[in-house]
Design a protein around this motif. Structure first.
Motif: not given
Length: 327
Positions: A122-148
């Motif tokens: 998805t193009y929506l949101g700040y975080e992504v599926i791959s942990p390489v693309g995120n600063f935080n390892y756990s994910t946010s509520y916004l990421f988890s409730n949006g499309p993947f």
């Protein structure tokens, strides 16, 4: 006559060899990916079969656990190319119904126009599926409730040096291989100098979501990322905002914070629950290996968790340390 014929043959051969070399030079193949694993422990709740964890995607098991193996192969020749992105492991299973995280072909119609067909994240949101693309390892509520991911077709346009535009038509959100009722989602993204306004309308799935993703460099060493979203699906939905301040202390170590406010909304509930979560993450790099220790505190507007005495409570403190290797 023989000399002329020989000269012509040599000339033709030289042209063919030159063309083959040029075609070979245009072919680009790349292979990359990552593997990750983690250890997680609750600090204010049991670490047994109860499996209390923040209700966000990934990194939700107590003790030692696996993330995923991610293998990405891409091939490009001239103006066309394809990408196969495969995932294996618990993180990949949650993110994708199959091992195919992404699978798409593309055509660079011009320097400013690109057409992509297949399944893509998805193009929506700040975080992504791959942990390489995120600063935080756990994910946010916004990421988890949006499309993947989305399956469909999209067109990307470079409008100017600063402006970009994406338009797309997709299956229902996160539906990969088949469209159950013939309804489709439409999406758009308007970008300006690293700031993105994202829209998705999916009447048969997620509903309507508007999302802002961006950030700015406060100094050479201090970056602040921002994500805000609102979603509604016939009276059911959510809204929230995330801030991601990140400070580079050295070439090898950075420190980042995620502060999040997340609110669900429902016409069927008078007092919709909300949560405020703070995640502090360190990122230490050794060549291609990244070690991420992380402390997280989730605090709800109502009792959402349990404490060490198995009593209902509003908050949960937890710790994660992850190892991510990228290649």
């Amino acid at each position: 006559m023989k000399k002329i014929t020989l000269t012509i043959m040599l000339l033709i051969t030289s042209i063919i060899i030159a063309q083959n070399k040029e075609e070979a030079a245009e072919k680009k193949f790349s292979f990359e990916g990552s593997v990750d694993a983690y250890y997680r422990a609750n600090l204010t709740a049991p670490n047994d079969t109860t499996q209390i964890a923040p209700p966000t995607s990934f990194a939700d098991k107590s003790g030692f656990s696996l993330g995923m193996a991610n293998i990405i192969a891409s091939y490009e020749k001239g103006k066309v190319g394809a990408v196969a992105d495969l995932v294996f492991g618990p993180r990949g299973e949650v993110a994708s119904a199959t091992v195919l995280n992404q699978l798409f072909a593309y055509y660079n119609i011009s320097e400013n126009t690109k057409l992509t067909f297949g399944k893509f994240n998805t193009y929506l949101g700040y975080e992504v599926i791959s942990p390489v693309g995120n600063f935080n390892y756990s994910t946010s509520y916004l990421f988890s409730n949006g499309p993947f991911s989305h399956t469909g077709i999209k067109a990307d346009f470079t409008l100017s040096e600063d402006f970009s535009l994406m338009l797309g038509v997709f299956n229902q959100t996160d539906v990969t291989e088949f469209n159950p009722d013939g309804s489709y989602a439409v999406g758009a993204q308007l970008g300006y100098d690293g700031q993105f306004l994202n829209l998705l309308y999916d009447a048969a799935g997620l509903g309507f979501e508007v999302d802002y993703t961006g950030g700015f460099d406060a100094t050479d060493d201090f970056f602040v990322g921002i994500n805000a979203a609102y979603a509604d699906n016939d009276g059911e939905g959510f809204y929230g905002v995330d801030l991601y301040p990140q400070y580079t202390l050295s070439e090898a170590f950075s420190l980042g914070l995620r502060g999040e406010y997340f609110q669900t909304q429902s016409d069927a509930i008078d007092d919709d629950p909300s949560v405020f979560a703070v995640t502090l993450t360190g990122s230490y790099t050794i060549d291609d290996l990244i070690i991420k220790p992380e402390f997280r505190l989730d605090n709800g507007s109502e009792d959402m968790f349990i404490d060490t005495d198995l009593m209902a409570t509003k908050s949960l403190g937890s710790f994660v340390v992850a190892a991510i290797y990228k290649f």
